[in-house]
Write a protein that holds these residues in place. Sequence first.
Motif, PDB file in Angstrom:
ATOM      1  N   VAL A 159       0.868  -1.192   0.000  1.00 30.65           N
ATOM      2  CA  VAL A 159       0.000   0.000   0.000  1.00 30.65           C
ATOM      3  C   VAL A 159       0.894   1.227   0.000  1.00 30.65           C
ATOM      4  CG1 VAL A 159      -1.691   1.375   1.272  1.00 30.65           C
ATOM      5  CG2 VAL A 159      -1.942  -1.106   1.200  1.00 30.65           C
ATOM      6  N   ASP A 160       0.595   2.158  -0.898  1.00 34.00           N
ATOM      7  CA  ASP A 160       1.362   3.408  -0.978  1.00 34.00           C
ATOM      8  C   ASP A 160       0.394   4.540  -1.309  1.00 34.00           C
ATOM      9  OD1 ASP A 160       3.071   5.502  -1.370  1.00 34.00           O
ATOM     10  OD2 ASP A 160       4.452   4.419  -2.681  1.00 34.00           O
ATOM     11  N   ILE A 161       0.119   5.403  -0.338  1.00 32.18           N
ATOM     12  CA  ILE A 161      -0.814   6.515  -0.568  1.00 32.18           C
ATOM     13  C   ILE A 161      -0.082   7.857  -0.656  1.00 32.18           C
ATOM     14  CG2 ILE A 161      -2.692   5.279   0.597  1.00 32.18           C
ATOM     15  CD1 ILE A 161      -2.293   7.219   2.982  1.00 32.18           C
ATOM     16  N   LYS A 162       1.242   7.810  -0.803  1.00 33.38           N
ATOM     17  CA  LYS A 162       2.010   9.050  -0.897  1.00 33.38           C
ATOM     18  C   LYS A 162       1.749   9.712  -2.249  1.00 33.38           C
ATOM     19  CE  LYS A 162       6.672  10.973  -0.548  1.00 33.38           C
ATOM     20  NZ  LYS A 162       8.108  10.683  -0.329  1.00 33.38           N
ATOM     21  N   PRO A 163       1.253  10.960  -2.262  1.00 37.30           N
ATOM     22  CA  PRO A 163       1.012  11.655  -3.526  1.00 37.30           C
ATOM     23  C   PRO A 163       2.313  12.159  -4.150  1.00 37.30           C
ATOM     24  CG  PRO A 163       0.489  13.109  -1.696  1.00 37.30           C
ATOM     25  CD  PRO A 163       0.861  11.775  -1.089  1.00 37.30           C
TER      26      PRO A 163
END
Length: 319
Positions: free
Chosen positions: A94-98
Amino acid sequence: DKTIKLWKVYERSLKVVADFNMMTDSMTGSLERPKVDHQDTIVAAVPRRLYANAHAYHINSISFNSDAETFLSADDLRINLWNLDISDQSFNIVDIKPANMEELTEVITSAEFHPQQCNLFMYSSSKGTIKLADMRESALCDQNTKVFEQTEDPSNRSFFSEIISSISDVKFSQDGRYILSRDYLSLKIWDINMEKKPLRTINIHEHLRSKLCDLYENDCIFDKFECTFSGDGKEVMTGSYSNNIQIYGRDDNNEISLQADKSAFKLKKLETSKSKTNRGSGNNSFVDFNKKILHASWHPHESTIAVAATNNLFIFTKV
């Protein structure tokens, strides 16, 4: 804060040498061997592995998988999957870094593997959502997810809405059927098959809603309370202020209030009615915001809970 350690915890027998049987000039006969006697059993902990260099932010969650081979670790923006035997490599799931950090609108607050299905895990966010993901769907699991979220009434929105809706902890029941989530004001119990609304909402700090401005000023509104199911999944537990612990029935209105305070033990009994008054349900009673139970754990097989209160550890057991 960014490094994970795997420890081996075990009981070790402490032995001492007794009956040295030292020879003197007046002694006759054969010399016997000294005896080694058991003196005590101690708990020892030895570090086995170090998992590092995979997180840029502070780790907020670690969860073992039911396959007994892997575990996940989560920070504010990423969740990584590790193999217990491989300490120098992990997989980002999971990677939610914009691309532009100025566009960041939420962070990951907690994550946990399903207790029985090794392909499922969930994670919560500061926006008050819980996402259930399946690792069989794709390598990155932040898109195809099942979202558990309760829509807020627009008329109730305020400056503090996003802060108090942030989920500080999520836990599966041991059978994997239910999800327990904790935000600042309440506990919510979800059915894994019903994502539209929780089965039950338990108000923990509703009496503090009128004091949110003061709580924002002293930073208490950002306190992260944990929650947990009992081993049989029939009860839920969370902490509160004034060193209070609240235990509720999952399907009924049973409520138990305990206080992790040395003064209560000096009196040799817990004054349940006083604890409920301190909790301030519906009146202007005193609440000690400097005393708070953020961390508590329930034994997986026994009616025993461990509660961390400042620099003390309290153990409560049902007799």
